[in-house]
Design a protein around this motif. Sequence first.
Motif, PDB file in Angstrom:
ATOM      1  N   ALA A 163       0.832  -1.203   0.000  1.00 38.90           N
ATOM      2  CA  ALA A 163       0.000   0.000   0.000  1.00 38.90           C
ATOM      3  C   ALA A 163       0.867   1.254   0.000  1.00 38.90           C
ATOM      4  O   ALA A 163       0.618   2.195  -0.757  1.00 38.90           O
ATOM      5  CB  ALA A 163      -0.933   0.011   1.205  1.00 38.90           C
ATOM      6  N   VAL A 164       1.896   1.271   0.830  1.00 38.12           N
ATOM      7  CA  VAL A 164       2.774   2.442   0.916  1.00 38.12           C
ATOM      8  C   VAL A 164       3.520   2.643  -0.404  1.00 38.12           C
ATOM      9  O   VAL A 164       3.620   3.767  -0.906  1.00 38.12           O
ATOM     10  CB  VAL A 164       3.744   2.316   2.105  1.00 38.12           C
ATOM     11  N   VAL A 165       4.027   1.565  -0.980  1.00 40.03           N
ATOM     12  CA  VAL A 165       4.733   1.668  -2.262  1.00 40.03           C
ATOM     13  C   VAL A 165       3.774   2.165  -3.345  1.00 40.03           C
ATOM     14  O   VAL A 165       4.124   3.038  -4.146  1.00 40.03           O
ATOM     15  CB  VAL A 165       5.385   0.318  -2.654  1.00 40.03           C
ATOM     16  N   GLY A 166       2.551   1.627  -3.367  1.00 43.35           N
ATOM     17  CA  GLY A 166       1.558   2.070  -4.339  1.00 43.35           C
ATOM     18  C   GLY A 166       1.242   3.551  -4.199  1.00 43.35           C
ATOM     19  O   GLY A 166       1.134   4.273  -5.198  1.00 43.35           O
ATOM     20  N   GLU A 167       1.077   4.004  -2.970  1.00 45.56           N
ATOM     21  CA  GLU A 167       0.813   5.427  -2.717  1.00 45.56           C
ATOM     22  C   GLU A 167       1.969   6.286  -3.201  1.00 45.56           C
ATOM     23  O   GLU A 167       1.761   7.315  -3.853  1.00 45.56           O
ATOM     24  CB  GLU A 167       0.584   5.665  -1.230  1.00 45.56           C
ATOM     25  N   LEU A 168       3.188   5.873  -2.875  1.00 43.77           N
ATOM     26  CA  LEU A 168       4.377   6.645  -3.280  1.00 43.77           C
ATOM     27  C   LEU A 168       4.510   6.724  -4.797  1.00 43.77           C
ATOM     28  O   LEU A 168       4.779   7.796  -5.348  1.00 43.77           O
ATOM     29  CB  LEU A 168       5.641   6.031  -2.688  1.00 43.77           C
ATOM     30  N   VAL A 169       4.318   5.596  -5.454  1.00 47.69           N
ATOM     31  CA  VAL A 169       4.436   5.572  -6.913  1.00 47.69           C
ATOM     32  C   VAL A 169       3.359   6.448  -7.539  1.00 47.69           C
ATOM     33  O   VAL A 169       3.642   7.286  -8.407  1.00 47.69           O
ATOM     34  CB  VAL A 169       4.371   4.125  -7.454  1.00 47.69           C
ATOM     35  N   ALA A 170       2.110   6.283  -7.108  1.00 45.15           N
ATOM     36  CA  ALA A 170       1.010   7.070  -7.680  1.00 45.15           C
ATOM     37  C   ALA A 170       1.199   8.556  -7.401  1.00 45.15           C
ATOM     38  O   ALA A 170       1.015   9.393  -8.294  1.00 45.15           O
ATOM     39  CB  ALA A 170      -0.331   6.584  -7.128  1.00 45.15           C
ATOM     40  N   TRP A 171       1.579   8.911  -6.177  1.00 49.63           N
ATOM     41  CA  TRP A 171       1.734  10.326  -5.804  1.00 49.63           C
ATOM     42  C   TRP A 171       2.861  10.982  -6.590  1.00 49.63           C
ATOM     43  O   TRP A 171       2.685  12.056  -7.181  1.00 49.63           O
ATOM     44  CB  TRP A 171       1.993  10.447  -4.301  1.00 49.63           C
ATOM     45  N   ASN A 172       4.025  10.354  -6.605  1.00 44.09           N
ATOM     46  CA  ASN A 172       5.189  10.972  -7.246  1.00 44.09           C
ATOM     47  C   ASN A 172       5.104  10.922  -8.769  1.00 44.09           C
ATOM     48  O   ASN A 172       5.479  11.888  -9.442  1.00 44.09           O
ATOM     49  CB  ASN A 172       6.478  10.340  -6.719  1.00 44.09           C
ATOM     50  N   ALA A 173       4.570   9.842  -9.351  1.00 50.08           N
ATOM     51  CA  ALA A 173       4.370   9.794 -10.800  1.00 50.08           C
ATOM     52  C   ALA A 173       3.298  10.802 -11.214  1.00 50.08           C
ATOM     53  O   ALA A 173       3.428  11.478 -12.245  1.00 50.08           O
ATOM     54  CB  ALA A 173       3.985   8.387 -11.243  1.00 50.08           C
ATOM     55  N   GLY A 174       2.246  10.917 -10.400  1.00 45.51           N
ATOM     56  CA  GLY A 174       1.201  11.899 -10.684  1.00 45.51           C
ATOM     57  C   GLY A 174       1.732  13.316 -10.652  1.00 45.51           C
ATOM     58  O   GLY A 174       1.439  14.123 -11.535  1.00 45.51           O
TER      59      GLY A 174
END
Length: 162
Positions: free
Chosen positions: A80-91
Amino acid sequence: MSAEVVPAPAPVGDRPRPGACSIFGTASIIVGGLVAAVTSPLQLAHGSWAAAYLVLVNGVAQIALGASQAALAAKPSRAAVVGELVAWNAGSAAVIGGTLMRLPLIVDAGGLLLVIALAMMIATVHGKAAGPGWALWTYRLLLVIVLVSIPIGLVLAHLRAA
């Protein structure tokens, strides 16, 4: 004269480590400062906006949301944390890149990734959180502020590109 007892330091594995959100957020704040320093003398059109976005959205908001989530969630999963980080920073990268290139559809894709990251954060801290009530309401308020700002930014990106 009495001897003062000094507690032994915690073993390295037991010490609190900065969360990934803090690391990425701090890096964004530093990069935002560098962008401001470089783009201001060059008078680049979106330099101050990009610097402010890096510092406030990708830096401060990411640190605040990550710290709040860490304090409130029972134990967020690594996925979940990795998914949030990837989505937030890629976004955020898509929002900045799309804005600089005047491609609002890329900004839209970035906005969608930010909404996905926020949805994941909401799901991670759901129901009655582990922390105090005021912390949960502060976390929710910050999520709402960021969520409301996304469509506003998308509309502005389309107006600027027109």
